[in-house]
Design a protein around this motif. Structure first.
Motif, PDB file in Angstrom:
ATOM      1  N   GLN A 128       0.871  -1.189   0.117  1.00 35.47           N
ATOM      2  CA  GLN A 128       0.132   0.097  -0.124  1.00 35.47           C
ATOM      3  C   GLN A 128       0.927   1.217  -0.013  1.00 35.47           C
TER       4      GLN A 128
ATOM      5  N   LEU B  56     -14.980  -6.456  12.056  1.00 41.21           N
ATOM      6  CA  LEU B  56     -14.837  -7.658  11.876  1.00 41.21           C
ATOM      7  C   LEU B  56     -13.663  -8.434  13.168  1.00 41.21           C
TER       8      LEU B  56
ATOM      9  N   ASN C  83      -3.887   4.056  -0.581  1.00 43.39           N
ATOM     10  CA  ASN C  83      -4.505   4.631   0.670  1.00 43.39           C
ATOM     11  C   ASN C  83      -5.160   6.012   0.510  1.00 43.39           C
TER      12      ASN C  83
ATOM     13  N   GLY D 137     -14.550  -3.259   8.740  1.00 42.54           N
ATOM     14  CA  GLY D 137     -14.609  -2.480  10.002  1.00 42.54           C
ATOM     15  C   GLY D 137     -15.333  -3.458  10.958  1.00 42.54           C
TER      16      GLY D 137
HETATM   17  C1  FMN Z   1      -2.630   0.497  14.244  1.00 46.36           C
HETATM   18  C2  FMN Z   1      -3.226   0.784  12.942  1.00 46.36           C
HETATM   19  C3  FMN Z   1      -2.498   1.008  11.682  1.00 46.36           C
HETATM   20  C4  FMN Z   1      -3.495   1.317  10.484  1.00 46.36           C
HETATM   21  N1  FMN Z   1      -2.449   1.576   9.409  1.00 46.36           N
HETATM   22  C5  FMN Z   1      -3.094   1.455   8.248  1.00 46.36           C
HETATM   23  C6  FMN Z   1      -2.462   1.718   7.012  1.00 46.36           C
HETATM   24  O1  FMN Z   1      -1.244   1.878   6.969  1.00 46.36           O
HETATM   25  N2  FMN Z   1      -3.173   1.826   5.783  1.00 46.36           N
HETATM   26  C7  FMN Z   1      -4.605   1.650   5.607  1.00 46.36           C
HETATM   27  O2  FMN Z   1      -5.356   1.827   4.702  1.00 46.36           O
HETATM   28  N3  FMN Z   1      -5.241   1.482   6.981  1.00 46.36           N
HETATM   29  C8  FMN Z   1      -4.789   1.616   8.062  1.00 46.36           C
HETATM   30  N4  FMN Z   1      -5.334   1.241   9.180  1.00 46.36           N
HETATM   31  C9  FMN Z   1      -6.881   0.974   9.491  1.00 46.36           C
HETATM   32  C10 FMN Z   1      -7.250  -0.518   9.007  1.00 46.36           C
HETATM   33  O3  FMN Z   1      -6.452  -1.006   7.921  1.00 46.36           O
HETATM   34  C11 FMN Z   1      -8.528  -0.767   9.117  1.00 46.36           C
HETATM   35  O4  FMN Z   1      -9.328  -0.079   7.805  1.00 46.36           O
HETATM   36  C12 FMN Z   1      -9.299  -0.279  10.430  1.00 46.36           C
HETATM   37  O5  FMN Z   1      -8.490  -0.604  11.567  1.00 46.36           O
HETATM   38  C13 FMN Z   1     -10.588  -0.869  10.627  1.00 46.36           C
HETATM   39  O6  FMN Z   1     -10.654  -2.118  10.546  1.00 46.36           O
HETATM   40  P1  FMN Z   1     -10.957  -3.056  11.790  1.00 46.36           P
HETATM   41  O7  FMN Z   1     -12.151  -2.758  12.793  1.00 46.36           O
HETATM   42  O8  FMN Z   1     -10.813  -4.499  11.449  1.00 46.36           O
HETATM   43  O9  FMN Z   1      -9.742  -2.370  12.666  1.00 46.36           O
HETATM   44  C14 FMN Z   1      -4.729   1.175  10.454  1.00 46.36           C
HETATM   45  C15 FMN Z   1      -5.439   0.900  11.626  1.00 46.36           C
HETATM   46  C16 FMN Z   1      -4.673   0.556  12.923  1.00 46.36           C
HETATM   47  C17 FMN Z   1      -5.636   0.264  13.877  1.00 46.36           C
END
Ligand code: FMN
Length: 351
Positions: A96, A233, A124, A231
């Motif tokens: 990414q 899951l 991103n 989101g």
């Molecule tokens: C610590 C952390 C780092 C993240 N870094 C990125 C990233 O580098 N690129 C991205 O697209 N999303 C990033 N996200 C967002 C996650 O990819 C995801 O969209 C978000 O956490 C929601 O999914 P979840 O509810 O399963 O955590 C990050 C989330 C967290 C918690």
């Protein structure tokens, strides 16, 4: 004590259950259609390797990589670290990248494809942190600039072909400006091969619940490319329900897998209608963490590796009895001896 594994029959309407079809992103087959999310600071090679060994994940992603830095400052520490393992590890693998300049993004995409032979280049468009949005006008900031998004995608698609380019977005910048349906059409029209949607706005950060109805509402507007929902899951049951209740082609898991790299194997079994494998025993979980630590130390050396491992170790402890005490002790360890001592004393924590 380990609970006996639930069977999946209760999760499905027994007559209508069928596993979701494998997902195709351009020429890349994502089977099962369960993706490991990019997470900055977490989804480096060591973590991906641990996840990969458990199986059940259809596509893994790196941490986000700043495209501008990649082009101009190869020697800067961040990029070798963020691309750690990428050249040699198993495929499929998505890298990414983020920036707001179409030309820079295209140059980086082309190098990722030619030099690193990545399977997918993901963009991103969802990061809500100020360093990326306010200071660099990138990530989720671009959701307010669909035209620029289109230019970035078009340039990248041309530079990377035939390697697919995908986009990861949030629902919009703010709750009163939710524009995911418009954005989805821009993304598809510009030639992207898949769209992942985190069901929150940038303003939400991580508050509230992901809005899966809004994710699902995008589906009729995509004519060719798959929609991946993301989101909240956090269990095989949640993944099965997401496929049953929403118009999605794939799911992406982020936070829930950080301390449970075996979660994908459980979700994959559930989707196939098989018995869900139990969590590894506490001792097995400790060994997984120690293996993770060894990979990190191998790369970063004992001193930096131990400091880095503190946050991963805290994830493994999450939700377990004694986690708070473990976290406060692990936050102070500085070398391998101290790390092993704390882990052996406090992890696994017996119930
Ligand atoms: C610590 C952390 C780092 C993240 N870094 C990125 C990233 O580098 N690129 C991205 O697209 N999303 C990033 N996200 C967002 C996650 O990819 C995801 O969209 C978000 O956490 C929601 O999914 P979840 O509810 O399963 O955590 C990050 C989330 C967290 C918690």
């Amino acid at each position: 004590m380990i609970k006996s594994p639930p069977t999946c029959e209760a999760l499905f309407d027994s007559n209508t259950h069928h596993s979701p079809a494998p997902l195709t992103i351009g020429s890349v087959v994502v089977d099962p259609p369960i993706l490991q999310a990019p997470m900055a600071g977490f989804t480096n090679y060591a973590f991906r390797q641990i996840v990969r060994e458990f199986g059940g994940v259809g596509l893994q992603a790196t941490e986000m990589v700043n495209a501008r830095g990649f082009v101009w400052l190869d020697e800067r520490a961040e990029h070798p670290d963020r691309l750690w393992g990428v050249a040699d590890e198993a495929r499929p693998l998505a890298v990414q990248i983020w920036d707001n300049d179409p030309e820079t993004m295209a140059r980086v995409g082309s190098r990722l494809v030619s030099e690193h032979r990545v399977s997918i280049v993901d963009i991103n468009f969802g990061c809500p942190v100020k360093k990326v949005t306010q200071r660099a006008h990138s990530g989720s900031y671009l959701l307010s600039q669909p035209e620029r998004m289109g230019q970035i995608i078009e340039g990248l698609v041309a530079a990377c072909a035939p390697t697919p380019v995908t986009a990861k977005i949030r629902l919009g910048c703010t709750r009163d400006k939710i524009n995911a349906i418009d954005i989805a059409q821009v993304v598809e029209g510009a030639g992207a091969a898949a769209l992942t949607v985190h069901g929150r706005t940038a303003q939400d950060m991580f508050s509230g619940n992901a809005d899966w109805d809004r994710i699902s509402a995008i589906k009729p507007y995509l004519k060719k490319i798959p929609l991946i929902g993301n989101g909240d899951l956090d269990s095989p049951q949640a993944v099965v329900k997401a496929f049953a209740n929403y118009a999605i082609d794939g799911v992406m898991i982020a936070r829930a897998c950080l301390g449970r790299p075996w979660l994908f194997s459980q979700c994959a079994a559930a989707l196939r209608g098989l018995a869900i494998p139990p969590d590894p025993s506490p001792l097995e979980q400790r060994d997984i963490m120690l293996k993770h630590y060894a990979l990190i130390v191998d790369r970063f050396g004992e001193s930096k590796g131990t400091v880095l491992m503190r946050k991963y170790a805290s994830c493994y402890a999450q939700g377990k009895p004694g986690a708070r005490n473990f976290r406060s002790l692990i936050a102070k360890v500085g070398d391998a001896q101290e790390f092993h001592h704390v882990v052996n004393e406090h992890f696994p924590v017996t119930t």
